[in-house]
Scaffold this motif. Structure first.
Motif, mmCIF file in Angstrom:
data_model
loop_
_atom_site.group_PDB
_atom_site.id
_atom_site.type_symbol
_atom_site.label_atom_id
_atom_site.label_comp_id
_atom_site.label_asym_id
_atom_site.label_seq_id
_atom_site.Cartn_x
_atom_site.Cartn_y
_atom_site.Cartn_z
ATOM 1 N N MET A 256 0.796 -1.222 0.000
ATOM 2 C CA MET A 256 0.000 0.000 0.000
ATOM 3 C C MET A 256 0.829 1.273 0.000
ATOM 4 O O MET A 256 0.266 2.375 0.042
ATOM 5 C CB MET A 256 -0.939 -0.002 1.217
ATOM 6 C CG MET A 256 -1.868 -1.207 1.262
ATOM 7 S SD MET A 256 -3.005 -1.190 2.658
ATOM 8 C CE MET A 256 -4.023 0.222 2.261
ATOM 9 N N THR A 257 2.156 1.147 -0.026
ATOM 10 C CA THR A 257 3.011 2.323 -0.082
ATOM 11 C C THR A 257 4.118 2.075 -1.105
ATOM 12 O O THR A 257 4.307 0.951 -1.577
ATOM 13 C CB THR A 257 3.657 2.641 1.290
ATOM 14 O OG1 THR A 257 4.627 1.632 1.599
ATOM 15 C CG2 THR A 257 2.604 2.695 2.389
ATOM 16 N N ALA A 258 4.858 3.128 -1.430
ATOM 17 C CA ALA A 258 6.005 3.009 -2.341
ATOM 18 C C ALA A 258 7.311 2.793 -1.588
ATOM 19 O O ALA A 258 8.384 2.820 -2.190
ATOM 20 C CB ALA A 258 6.106 4.275 -3.201
ATOM 21 N N ARG A 259 7.229 2.553 -0.305
ATOM 22 C CA ARG A 259 8.434 2.340 0.485
ATOM 23 C C ARG A 259 9.090 1.007 0.134
ATOM 24 O O ARG A 259 8.435 0.094 -0.350
ATOM 25 C CB ARG A 259 8.099 2.374 1.982
ATOM 26 C CG ARG A 259 7.634 3.749 2.473
ATOM 27 C CD ARG A 259 7.130 3.667 3.890
ATOM 28 N NE ARG A 259 6.732 4.973 4.413
ATOM 29 C CZ ARG A 259 6.122 5.156 5.582
ATOM 30 N NH1 ARG A 259 5.815 4.098 6.342
ATOM 31 N NH2 ARG A 259 5.796 6.369 5.982
ATOM 32 N N VAL A 260 10.378 0.931 0.424
ATOM 33 C CA VAL A 260 11.153 -0.261 0.099
ATOM 34 C C VAL A 260 10.947 -1.324 1.176
ATOM 35 O O VAL A 260 11.115 -1.068 2.365
ATOM 36 C CB VAL A 260 12.650 0.080 -0.017
ATOM 37 C CG1 VAL A 260 13.493 -1.189 -0.134
ATOM 38 C CG2 VAL A 260 12.887 0.980 -1.222
ATOM 39 N N VAL A 261 10.573 -2.514 0.733
ATOM 40 C CA VAL A 261 10.487 -3.683 1.608
ATOM 41 C C VAL A 261 11.286 -4.796 0.938
ATOM 42 O O VAL A 261 10.882 -5.331 -0.090
ATOM 43 C CB VAL A 261 9.026 -4.120 1.844
ATOM 44 C CG1 VAL A 261 8.985 -5.374 2.710
ATOM 45 C CG2 VAL A 261 8.234 -2.995 2.505
ATOM 46 N N ASP A 262 12.435 -5.119 1.528
ATOM 47 C CA ASP A 262 13.319 -6.156 1.000
ATOM 48 C C ASP A 262 12.981 -7.499 1.618
ATOM 49 O O ASP A 262 12.184 -7.601 2.570
ATOM 50 C CB ASP A 262 14.776 -5.816 1.297
ATOM 51 C CG ASP A 262 15.295 -4.699 0.406
ATOM 52 O OD1 ASP A 262 15.008 -4.747 -0.792
ATOM 53 O OD2 ASP A 262 15.973 -3.793 0.922
#
Length: 606
Positions: free
Chosen positions: A115-121
């Motif tokens: 739901m966001t453009a944040r980075v999740v590795d």
């Protein structure tokens, strides 16, 4: 077993649901304000301590309710093996902690990923597992502390402290956590029996039970040194509290300004130019550089610092993504994705995790880069030779730039760095006279035709890992040729017996702790191995082991021990030292003396 497992789940279900709701609410609130995946290390450490404490409290309370004598006998006298009972209780505790700890973390990670453009590795998806394992470690430690002999069982709480000092990262850290959990589960299995207070049977069980007791005693004996230091401070004679630090010591070296440090270094120099250098030091700027202690590793779950920077002109925040080894951007205002950013025109992947250190500058273990605002590109500016790693990113040193690797100092042309974006070539290379892990500071002054460079090695004196601190001053000419102009030994302001107490209290346990700290970890080029101890500390350690040996002989003769177990304890005390003697005193009960028969009864029997 299933019924006991279900009953424990029903017993704590409301608490687990409430804890999960509070946990998810806190994480959700923070996720709305900051990017939880890009927080500094301290934030993750606070959460980890919270999970460990929560698990410990659950283990203490759950086992404490069953630990009462009548309830304990009723629990163990069920038609199943004792380990099945332990498995039912522990399995329920694991499920409860999964709901309260792991599930909210996974929920927030799913929210940020979808739901966001944040980075999740991928490394972030390991965080729910890591948090769950930390809570389980606390749970197992609390369970053992409550079930075991209260005289010494609470020493097990020192084992989870290993996580604070472990050097492993990523999957290796998960393996370390699983190993520590397996050790604690084994300890719980040893004491989970009808008489948990009784001494363990068998050599392996005794050694396993004695290990946390010895480590706890070792830690407490080491902590007593801080009590002595506080008393020393109260008297006003501690070197750290005196208005003027002792001359020639490492406290003076750590506190000194750059100019004072260079003057101390050449104070006794016989070089004919020493008088001129003293005048130049007084009039010129001195540049002081401090080496890094850690570098980011690919796949590590935490961050040394947020791995992101913002392009103010385009309002784009660039966050480093470990999976692709490139930066991923999102709008600083609208939070929408803005694509990926690699190295150069080809947008190549970075060779190692890269993070910013100054405006428009970035670095990793192998190179330093510059972000060009006009083109929106990242260009490689400095590349270290193969086999060397970054120990300090580029910083000014007069008209040029100074970069530290784990082996040498490099000077790069400052004018070319300011006026272009090409890869820079070093003007000179100055090899380090010692290990970068012991380097505390580097002071540089620019001369008319070169540099005067001072290397000060005092890092590790407080922990006794560095036994011979020193300062060395080099004269580097314009062609990069370096010669030694002064070298002095730096004194140790505190007694060696105080700083080295972590070793001479028990060399065996110190070796064990260092091995556990590096378990599953890759070699770190920025760390220096401990130096050998002085002869006086060797004799002190030997004296402690001898005292422990004879103390064990005297003490074990008055305890309930078989001859075989007695001499095993004596041998352990001779090898481990004083902590093993403390463990012997705490773990083994005294021999009960038989009451003497009345004299009249003896005569009648005759």
């Amino acid at each position: 077993m299933k019924d006991l497992f279900k009953s424990e789940l029903l017993r704590f279900r409301l608490w687990a649901i409430a804890a999960a709701a509070v946990h998810a609410g806190i994480l959700g609130f923070m996720a709305r304000i900051v990017d939880l995946a890009q927080q500094p290390l301290l934030v993750y450490q606070v959460f980890a301590m919270t999970y460990a404490v929560a698990g410990t409290l659950l283990g203490l309370y759950q086992m404490g309710t069953y630990r009462k004598p009548n309830q304990w006998l009723s629990l163990l006298h069920r038609p199943m093996h004792r380990l099945q009972i332990a498995g039912a209780l522990g399995g329920a505790g694991a499920v409860l902690l999964f709901v309260a700890v792991a599930f909210p973390i996974a929920l927030i990670a799913l929210y940020q990923d979808t739901m966001t453009a944040r980075v999740v590795d991928m490394r972030h998806w390991m965080m729910p597992i890591a948090g769950w394992l930390i809570a389980l470690i606390g749970y197992a430690a609390g369970a053992y502390a409550m079930i075991g002999n209260r005289r010494h069982s609470f020493a097990v709480l020192v084992l989870p402290c290993l996580l604070m000092f472990a050097q492993a990262s990523g999957v290796a850290m998960l393996a370390l956590q699983a190993t520590l959990l397996a050790v604690l589960v084994g300890l719980v299995a040893i004491v989970f029996r009808p008489d948990p207070v009784a001494a363990p049977r068998g050599l392996a069980a005794t050694a396993a039970t004695a290990l946390p007791v010895q480590l706890g005693a070792y830690f407490l004996l080491w902590m007593l040194g801080f009590g002595a230091e506080m008393a020393w401070t109260a008297t006003g004679t501690h070197p750290l509290n005196t208005p003027t630090p002792p001359q020639g010591g490492y406290i003076e070296a750590d506190r000194a300004e750059g100019k004072d440090m260079l003057l101390l270094g050449i104070e006794d120099s016989r070089d004919p130019d020493a008088v001129l250098w003293r005048e130049q030091i007084a009039l010129s700027d001195v540049y002081t550089h401090y080496p890094l202690r850690n570098l980011p590793h690919r796949g590590e779950m935490t961050n040394l610092q947020p791995m992101e920077f913002t392009d103010g002109e385009r309002n784009i925040t660039w966050v480093f993504k470990h999976d692709s080894m490139r930066f991923v951007g999102y709008g600083a205002l609208d939070k929408r994705a803005r694509g990926a950013l690699g190295m150069g025109e080809a947008q190549a992947a970075f060779p190692a995790p890269t993070m910013p250190f100054a405006v428009d500058y970035l670095y990793n273990a192998h190179a330093a880069y510059q972000y060009d605002d006009g083109q929106g590109r990242i260009y490689e500016r400095i590349r270290l030779p193969r086999g060397e790693v970054m120990a300090s990113p580029p910083q000014p040193a007069g008209d040029n730039l100074l970069v530290l690797s784990d082996r040498a100092a490099y000077f790069y042309p400052g004018r070319e760095a300011m006026n272009g974006l090409d890869l820079l070539q070093p003007l000179m290379r100055v090899p380090m006279p010692g290990k970068v892990g012991n380097l505390s500071r580097m002071d540089v002054i620019e001369l008319l035709d070169g540099y005067l460079v001072s290397f000060t090695y005092t890092w590790g004196v407080w922990s006794s890992e560095l036994q011979h601190p020193f300062q060395q001053v080099l004269r580097v000419d314009g062609n990069g040729r370096a010669r030694i102009v002064a070298r002095r030994d730096i004194g140790q302001d505190l007694p060696a017996a105080y700083t080295a107490r972590i070793w001479w209290l028990s060399p065996a346990l110190r070796t064990l702790c260092l091995g556990a700290q590096d378990l599953y970890a890759a070699p770190d080029p920025l760390r220096a191995p401990p130096q050998p101890m002085p002869r006086s500390m060797l004799w002190l350690a030997l004296a402690c082991c001898v005292v422990s040996l004879f103390g064990a002989i005297w003490l074990s003769a008055r305890q309930q021990l078989s001859p075989r177990n007695r001499w095993l304890w004596v041998a352990m005390c001779g090898v481990v030292g004083v902590p093993a003697l403390v463990a012997l005193w705490l773990m083994v009960p005294k021999r009960e003396a038989l009451p003497a028969s009345p004299p009249g009864l003896q005569v009648a029997a005759a």
